[in-house]
Design an enzyme around this catalytic site. Structure first.
Site, mmCIF file in Angstrom:
data_model
loop_
_atom_site.group_PDB
_atom_site.id
_atom_site.type_symbol
_atom_site.label_atom_id
_atom_site.label_comp_id
_atom_site.label_asym_id
_atom_site.label_seq_id
_atom_site.Cartn_x
_atom_site.Cartn_y
_atom_site.Cartn_z
ATOM 1 N N HIS A 92 0.843 -1.191 0.000
ATOM 2 C CA HIS A 92 0.000 0.000 0.000
ATOM 3 C C HIS A 92 0.883 1.247 0.000
ATOM 4 C CE1 HIS A 92 -0.267 0.564 4.697
ATOM 5 N NE2 HIS A 92 0.953 0.377 4.287
ATOM 6 N N CYS A 135 6.021 6.096 4.564
ATOM 7 C CA CYS A 135 4.827 5.381 4.076
ATOM 8 C C CYS A 135 4.155 6.117 2.930
ATOM 9 C CB CYS A 135 3.829 5.156 5.214
ATOM 10 S SG CYS A 135 4.488 4.099 6.507
ATOM 11 N N HIS A 186 3.470 -5.352 3.511
ATOM 12 C CA HIS A 186 3.392 -5.889 4.866
ATOM 13 C C HIS A 186 2.938 -7.339 4.804
ATOM 14 C CE1 HIS A 186 3.796 -2.012 6.915
ATOM 15 N NE2 HIS A 186 2.925 -1.510 6.050
ATOM 16 N N GLU A 191 -0.134 -5.276 11.586
ATOM 17 C CA GLU A 191 0.540 -4.751 10.393
ATOM 18 C C GLU A 191 2.048 -4.949 10.477
ATOM 19 O OE1 GLU A 191 0.212 -0.434 8.234
ATOM 20 O OE2 GLU A 191 1.029 -0.483 10.237
ATOM 21 N N HIS A 210 4.899 0.089 -0.336
ATOM 22 C CA HIS A 210 5.699 -0.887 0.416
ATOM 23 C C HIS A 210 4.750 -1.962 0.913
ATOM 24 C CE1 HIS A 210 4.011 1.896 3.339
ATOM 25 N NE2 HIS A 210 3.943 0.850 4.131
ATOM 26 N N ASP A 255 -5.112 -10.563 -0.653
ATOM 27 C CA ASP A 255 -3.798 -11.204 -0.614
ATOM 28 C C ASP A 255 -3.024 -10.942 -1.911
ATOM 29 O OD1 ASP A 255 -1.743 -12.743 0.470
ATOM 30 O OD2 ASP A 255 -2.512 -14.586 -0.430
ATOM 31 N N HIS A 256 -1.763 -10.548 -1.750
ATOM 32 C CA HIS A 256 -0.885 -10.261 -2.894
ATOM 33 C C HIS A 256 -1.483 -9.219 -3.830
ATOM 34 C CE1 HIS A 256 1.245 -13.701 -1.300
ATOM 35 N NE2 HIS A 256 2.270 -13.348 -2.036
HETATM 36 NI NI NI Z 1 2.550 0.410 5.573
#
Ligand code: NI
Length: 140
Positions: free
Chosen positions: A14, A33, A41, A130, A39, A79-80
């Protein structure tokens, strides 16, 4: 009443950036961020349900039904993915964990009755980890 918590994992990327603010303000607010290319998680999602133990099954919740619900409503779409683009709710909502967990709860609640027709089990709480330092909880 017994509470059962089931853990799910997914990976997603995100970028935190709000159209309400200028580029400079976004940088000041979100720091790294806000970097343009995002980036990722490795998220951990804990779904807690509660209810009485059914006398026949000895269980509070049919885990297979819960897995199907979470799979279809959350994991399949999240997911992904790049959350900002791939998940429709984040078209104009910043995919912070606060917003992610609310979207997830909305989705689960919208489809809960279709999966669990009776009074029990109830969705009690979801928790989203997260990072090692950031965990978010939303009670139903
Ligand atoms: Ni983040």
């Amino acid at each position: 009443m017994t509470r059962v918590t089931r853990r799910y994992k997914f990976a997603a990327s995100h970028r935190l950036h709000s159209g309400h603010f200028s580029g400079e303000e976004n940088q000041a607010l979100y720091g790294k961020c806000n970097n343009p290319y995002g980036h990722g998680h490795d998220y951990v999602l804990d779904v807690s349900v509660s209810g009485p133990v059914d006398a026949a099954s000895g269980q509070v919740v049919n885990i297979q039904i819960l897995d199907r619900l979470v799979g279809e409503q959350i994991l399949r779409d999240f997911d992904h993915t790049y959350l900002n683009v791939d998940v429709r709710e984040f078209g104009d909502v910043v995919p912070t964990s606060e917003n992610i967990i609310r979207v997830m709860q909305d989705r689960l609640q919208a489809h809960w009755q279709a999966s669990f027709a009776g009074e029990w089990p109830r969705l009690e709480k979801i928790r989203l980890r997260e990072t090692k330092r950031n965990t978010f909880e939303l009670a139903s």
